[in-house]
Design an enzyme around this catalytic site. Structure first.
Site, PDB file in Angstrom:
ATOM      1  N   ASP A   1     -28.686  -8.820  25.775  1.00  0.00           N
ATOM      2  CA  ASP A   1     -28.441  -9.715  24.636  1.00  0.00           C
ATOM      3  C   ASP A   1     -27.001 -10.213  24.663  1.00  0.00           C
ATOM      4  OD1 ASP A   1     -28.600  -9.490  21.000  1.00  0.00           O
ATOM      5  OD2 ASP A   1     -29.060 -11.143  22.375  1.00  0.00           O
TER       6      ASP A   1
ATOM      7  N   LYS B   1     -25.651 -15.349  28.275  1.00  0.00           N
ATOM      8  CA  LYS B   1     -26.957 -15.661  28.892  1.00  0.00           C
ATOM      9  C   LYS B   1     -26.837 -15.867  30.394  1.00  0.00           C
ATOM     10  CE  LYS B   1     -27.739 -15.023  24.761  1.00  0.00           C
ATOM     11  NZ  LYS B   1     -27.911 -13.579  24.411  1.00  0.00           N
TER      12      LYS B   1
ATOM     13  N   ASP C   1     -33.369 -10.764  25.208  1.00  0.00           N
ATOM     14  CA  ASP C   1     -33.398 -11.668  24.056  1.00  0.00           C
ATOM     15  C   ASP C   1     -33.036 -13.088  24.511  1.00  0.00           C
ATOM     16  OD1 ASP C   1     -31.529 -12.123  20.986  1.00  0.00           O
ATOM     17  OD2 ASP C   1     -33.649 -12.448  21.395  1.00  0.00           O
ATOM     18  N   ASN C   2     -33.440 -14.081  23.734  1.00  0.00           N
ATOM     19  CA  ASN C   2     -33.004 -15.472  23.911  1.00  0.00           C
ATOM     20  C   ASN C   2     -33.437 -16.140  25.197  1.00  0.00           C
ATOM     21  OD1 ASN C   2     -30.169 -13.935  22.700  1.00  0.00           O
ATOM     22  ND2 ASN C   2     -31.293 -15.382  21.429  1.00  0.00           N
TER      23      ASN C   2
ATOM     24  N   GLU D   1     -33.551 -16.117  15.647  1.00  0.00           N
ATOM     25  CA  GLU D   1     -33.284 -15.369  14.407  1.00  0.00           C
ATOM     26  C   GLU D   1     -32.999 -16.281  13.219  1.00  0.00           C
ATOM     27  OE1 GLU D   1     -31.914 -14.714  17.395  1.00  0.00           O
ATOM     28  OE2 GLU D   1     -29.763 -14.810  17.334  1.00  0.00           O
TER      29      GLU D   1
HETATM   30  O1  LIG Z   1     -24.458 -15.749  22.737  1.00  0.00           O
HETATM   31  C1  LIG Z   1     -25.265 -14.977  22.274  1.00  0.00           C
HETATM   32  N1  LIG Z   1     -25.156 -13.666  22.445  1.00  0.00           N
HETATM   33  C2  LIG Z   1     -24.028 -13.136  23.210  1.00  0.00           C
HETATM   34  C3  LIG Z   1     -22.914 -12.708  22.278  1.00  0.00           C
HETATM   35  C4  LIG Z   1     -22.200 -11.626  22.952  1.00  0.00           C
HETATM   36  N2  LIG Z   1     -21.783 -10.509  22.356  1.00  0.00           N
HETATM   37  N3  LIG Z   1     -21.249  -9.763  23.312  1.00  0.00           N
HETATM   38  C5  LIG Z   1     -21.333 -10.449  24.448  1.00  0.00           C
HETATM   39  C6  LIG Z   1     -20.905  -9.963  25.706  1.00  0.00           C
HETATM   40  C7  LIG Z   1     -20.600 -10.794  26.755  1.00  0.00           C
HETATM   41  C8  LIG Z   1     -20.216 -10.280  27.967  1.00  0.00           C
HETATM   42  C9  LIG Z   1     -20.165  -8.922  28.112  1.00  0.00           C
HETATM   43  N4  LIG Z   1     -19.802  -8.120  29.154  1.00  0.00           N
HETATM   44  C10 LIG Z   1     -19.911  -6.843  28.682  1.00  0.00           C
HETATM   45  N5  LIG Z   1     -20.309  -6.813  27.441  1.00  0.00           N
HETATM   46  C11 LIG Z   1     -20.476  -8.095  27.054  1.00  0.00           C
HETATM   47  C12 LIG Z   1     -20.836  -8.611  25.845  1.00  0.00           C
HETATM   48  N6  LIG Z   1     -21.919 -11.628  24.257  1.00  0.00           N
HETATM   49  C13 LIG Z   1     -26.387 -15.447  21.421  1.00  0.00           C
HETATM   50  C14 LIG Z   1     -26.360 -16.775  20.990  1.00  0.00           C
HETATM   51  C15 LIG Z   1     -27.371 -17.273  20.161  1.00  0.00           C
HETATM   52  C16 LIG Z   1     -27.347 -18.671  19.696  1.00  0.00           C
HETATM   53  C17 LIG Z   1     -28.528 -19.384  19.577  1.00  0.00           C
HETATM   54  C18 LIG Z   1     -28.513 -20.703  19.132  1.00  0.00           C
HETATM   55  C19 LIG Z   1     -27.312 -21.304  18.826  1.00  0.00           C
HETATM   56  F1  LIG Z   1     -27.294 -22.572  18.382  1.00  0.00           F
HETATM   57  C20 LIG Z   1     -26.125 -20.586  18.953  1.00  0.00           C
HETATM   58  C21 LIG Z   1     -26.138 -19.284  19.388  1.00  0.00           C
HETATM   59  C22 LIG Z   1     -28.428 -16.436  19.749  1.00  0.00           C
HETATM   60  C23 LIG Z   1     -28.449 -15.115  20.197  1.00  0.00           C
HETATM   61  O2  LIG Z   1     -29.451 -14.271  19.822  1.00  0.00           O
HETATM   62  C24 LIG Z   1     -27.454 -14.632  21.027  1.00  0.00           C
HETATM   63  O3  LIG Z   1     -27.553 -13.326  21.453  1.00  0.00           O
HETATM   64 MG   LIG Z   2     -29.524 -12.593  21.070  1.00  0.00          MG
END
Ligand SMILES: O=C(NCCc1nnc(-c2ccc3[nH]cnc3c2)[nH]1)c1cc(-c2ccc(F)cc2)cc(O)c1O
Ligand SMILES: [Mg+2]
Length: 214
Positions: free
Chosen positions: A141, A144, A169-170, A199
């Site tokens: 999650d 992407k 997810d996603n 969500e």
């Molecule tokens: O970007 C997402 N999720 C990622 C956050 C994250 N939180 N932590 C990281 C990380 C990234 C490197 C990493 N390397 C090690 N841990 C890491 C963690 N990335 C995400 C975006 C949406 C979304 C949908 C429609 C829209 F219009 C805008 C947004 C929906 C979702 O359910 C998501 O999960």
């Molecule tokens: Mg997500």
């Protein structure tokens, strides 16, 4: 100074949820995201699918990539058997700081190890530094464009065993096309798509469940 959305989400948990009650923490976040501000938690609809997969797998060792505010961390940890461990990786220190407090409020910190850093750096350390043999379940999650490289990295590091489950997810929104193509075409995976919605919205999204065949 202005508060951030994760800080406002944490405040909503501390105001509306009961300390030590994971279900009330999940409900408080969903209520905040539906009524006040959208946030990128897996949410209640996809969360139910996540719950059913976790319950079915009944994992002892879980990896979560992308903690954000800890919503799915709490959902997963709440369903784990005693002595089971969830390692969750978060890249963003501000997200991690909020997630630690959300996890603490739920009372599940014993089952959760939140590690700050990049998945690409941390995955190769799982065996040596975190005493992991293999993961029974991985919840993807995070960014992407990291789903596919991190899956290949987990394979290369011997972190997946015959029967390990990847739940992503996603896969539709924002979308992970290269990952989907890989797990759906590779003979080493048996994949299944669970159609749902992004969500707190009516936009299509879904979870892809893939069994590693070894
Ligand atoms: O970007 C997402 N999720 C990622 C956050 C994250 N939180 N932590 C990281 C990380 C990234 C490197 C990493 N390397 C090690 N841990 C890491 C963690 N990335 C995400 C975006 C949406 C979304 C949908 C429609 C829209 F219009 C805008 C947004 C929906 C979702 O359910 C998501 O999960
Ligand atoms: Mg997500």
């Amino acid at each position: 100074t202005q508060s951030t959305r994760p800080q406002r989400l944490l405040s909503a948990v501390q105001k509306n949820a009961t300390r030590g009650d994971p279900c009330s923490v999940v409900k408080a976040i969903d209520q905040f995201c539906r009524s006040k501000e959208w946030a990128m938690n897996v949410g209640d609809e996809k969360g139910c699918i996540l719950d059913s997969v976790v319950s079915e797998v009944n994992p002892t060792t879980v990896l979560e990539l992308g903690t954000y505010c800890g919503y799915s961390t709490v959902r997963i940890a709440n369903l784990l058997p005693p002595h089971a461990k969830l390692i969750t990786l978060e890249f963003n220190p501000d997200f991690a700081a909020i997630a630690r407090q959300v996890i603490a409020w739920s009372g599940l910190e014993e089952k959760v190890q939140l590690v700050e850093g990049a998945s690409g750096d941390l995955i190769p350390k799982m065996k040596e530094d975190f005493g992991v043999k293999t993961f029974d379940l991985v919840f993807l999650d995070h960014w992407k464009d990291r789903y596919l490289p991190d899956t290949k990295l987990m394979e290369a590091c011997g972190l997946l065993r015959k029967g390990s489950i990847l739940l992503a997810d996603n896969v539709i929104c924002p979308g992970t096309p290269d990952y989907l193509e890989y797990v759906r075409s590779s003979p080493r995976y048996e994949s299944q798509y669970f159609k749902s919605h992004l969500e707190y919205t009516k936009v299509e999204d879904g979870l892809e469940k893939s069994v590693f065949l070894g």
